[in-house]
Design a protein around this motif. Structure first.
Motif, PDB file in Angstrom:
ATOM      1  N   TYR A  40       0.847  -1.197   0.000  1.00 57.60           N
ATOM      2  CA  TYR A  40       0.000   0.000   0.000  1.00 57.60           C
ATOM      3  C   TYR A  40       0.884   1.250   0.000  1.00 57.60           C
ATOM      4  O   TYR A  40       0.655   2.188  -0.771  1.00 57.60           O
ATOM      5  CB  TYR A  40      -0.927  -0.013   1.213  1.00 57.60           C
ATOM      6  CG  TYR A  40      -1.871   1.172   1.238  1.00 57.60           C
ATOM      7  CD1 TYR A  40      -3.030   1.162   0.467  1.00 57.60           C
ATOM      8  CD2 TYR A  40      -1.599   2.291   2.002  1.00 57.60           C
ATOM      9  CE1 TYR A  40      -3.895   2.244   0.475  1.00 57.60           C
ATOM     10  CE2 TYR A  40      -2.456   3.374   2.007  1.00 57.60           C
ATOM     11  CZ  TYR A  40      -3.601   3.347   1.244  1.00 57.60           C
ATOM     12  OH  TYR A  40      -4.436   4.427   1.246  1.00 57.60           O
ATOM     13  N   LEU A  44       1.299   4.479  -2.667  1.00 52.05           N
ATOM     14  CA  LEU A  44       1.326   5.909  -2.351  1.00 52.05           C
ATOM     15  C   LEU A  44       2.560   6.584  -2.947  1.00 52.05           C
ATOM     16  O   LEU A  44       2.479   7.670  -3.520  1.00 52.05           O
ATOM     17  CB  LEU A  44       1.300   6.124  -0.835  1.00 52.05           C
ATOM     18  CG  LEU A  44       0.017   5.735  -0.112  1.00 52.05           C
ATOM     19  CD1 LEU A  44       0.235   5.777   1.397  1.00 52.05           C
ATOM     20  CD2 LEU A  44      -1.129   6.632  -0.520  1.00 52.05           C
ATOM     21  N   ARG A  68      -8.804   7.846   3.206  1.00 51.70           N
ATOM     22  CA  ARG A  68      -8.305   6.556   2.725  1.00 51.70           C
ATOM     23  C   ARG A  68      -9.232   5.395   3.026  1.00 51.70           C
ATOM     24  O   ARG A  68      -9.127   4.355   2.379  1.00 51.70           O
ATOM     25  CB  ARG A  68      -6.938   6.267   3.325  1.00 51.70           C
ATOM     26  CG  ARG A  68      -5.923   7.220   2.828  1.00 51.70           C
ATOM     27  CD  ARG A  68      -4.564   6.792   3.240  1.00 51.70           C
ATOM     28  NE  ARG A  68      -3.644   7.844   2.822  1.00 51.70           N
ATOM     29  CZ  ARG A  68      -2.488   8.051   3.367  1.00 51.70           C
ATOM     30  NH1 ARG A  68      -2.076   7.291   4.344  1.00 51.70           N
ATOM     31  NH2 ARG A  68      -1.724   9.017   2.934  1.00 51.70           N
ATOM     32  N   LEU A  95      -3.536   0.714  -4.580  1.00 49.55           N
ATOM     33  CA  LEU A  95      -4.258   1.630  -3.685  1.00 49.55           C
ATOM     34  C   LEU A  95      -5.753   1.333  -3.592  1.00 49.55           C
ATOM     35  O   LEU A  95      -6.514   2.193  -3.146  1.00 49.55           O
ATOM     36  CB  LEU A  95      -4.055   3.081  -4.166  1.00 49.55           C
ATOM     37  CG  LEU A  95      -2.640   3.618  -4.074  1.00 49.55           C
ATOM     38  CD1 LEU A  95      -2.557   5.005  -4.689  1.00 49.55           C
ATOM     39  CD2 LEU A  95      -2.157   3.624  -2.634  1.00 49.55           C
ATOM     40  N   ARG A 102      -6.479  -5.476  -3.412  1.00 46.34           N
ATOM     41  CA  ARG A 102      -5.103  -5.052  -3.662  1.00 46.34           C
ATOM     42  C   ARG A 102      -4.233  -6.265  -3.937  1.00 46.34           C
ATOM     43  O   ARG A 102      -4.614  -7.397  -3.677  1.00 46.34           O
ATOM     44  CB  ARG A 102      -4.540  -4.320  -2.440  1.00 46.34           C
ATOM     45  CG  ARG A 102      -5.270  -3.068  -2.104  1.00 46.34           C
ATOM     46  CD  ARG A 102      -4.678  -2.420  -0.863  1.00 46.34           C
ATOM     47  NE  ARG A 102      -5.581  -1.412  -0.356  1.00 46.34           N
ATOM     48  CZ  ARG A 102      -5.661  -1.044   0.902  1.00 46.34           C
ATOM     49  NH1 ARG A 102      -4.855  -1.590   1.808  1.00 46.34           N
ATOM     50  NH2 ARG A 102      -6.518  -0.127   1.270  1.00 46.34           N
TER      51      ARG A 102
END
Length: 122
Positions: A40, A44, A68, A95, A102
């Motif tokens: 994750y 970003l 988020r 994301l 994911r």
């Protein structure tokens, strides 16, 4: 935030280390501290490298974190429309709002990079 002693900022099993993470890269509340949280964070960083900005910005740190867990990030191609579709799909998958959608392992990311294609959502 400067931390002089990591042990004083985290419990010893590192479940609460997100407190020392810069807010822009802090984990969402769905995450656990394992390889998936690293993926994750990779999403970003990739988003910022590609677009020049973080996907969630503005407001207080608490508001940034709340974004988020309640909404999908913008697509990176909404900021940089010339990006290759593969790169956009890779960033989007890293994301995803729902952790189950994911990538689950670094090996999955490597396979996607080797192909180069990003498999559909789980």
């Amino acid at each position: 935030m400067q931390v002089d002693n990591v042990d004083s900022a985290c419990d010893h099993d590192f479940r609460d280390c997100r407190r020392i993470s810069p807010i822009g890269y802090a984990l969402d509340d769905h995450a656990t501290l394992d390889g998936r949280s690293d993926l994750y964070a990779l999403g970003l960083i990739l988003f910022e490298m590609l677009s020049g900005t973080l996907p969630f910005r503005g407001g207080t740190p608490a508001e940034m974190l709340a974004q988020r867990i309640v909404r999908d990030p913008p697509s990176v191609d909404s900021i940089k429309p010339q990006l290759p579709s593969f790169v956009v799909r890779l960033c989007t998958r890293l994301l995803e709002l729902k952790p189950a959608r994911r990538f689950q392992t670094a090996e999955e990311v490597v396979r996607a990079l080797d192909q180069p294609r990003v498999p559909g959502r789980a």
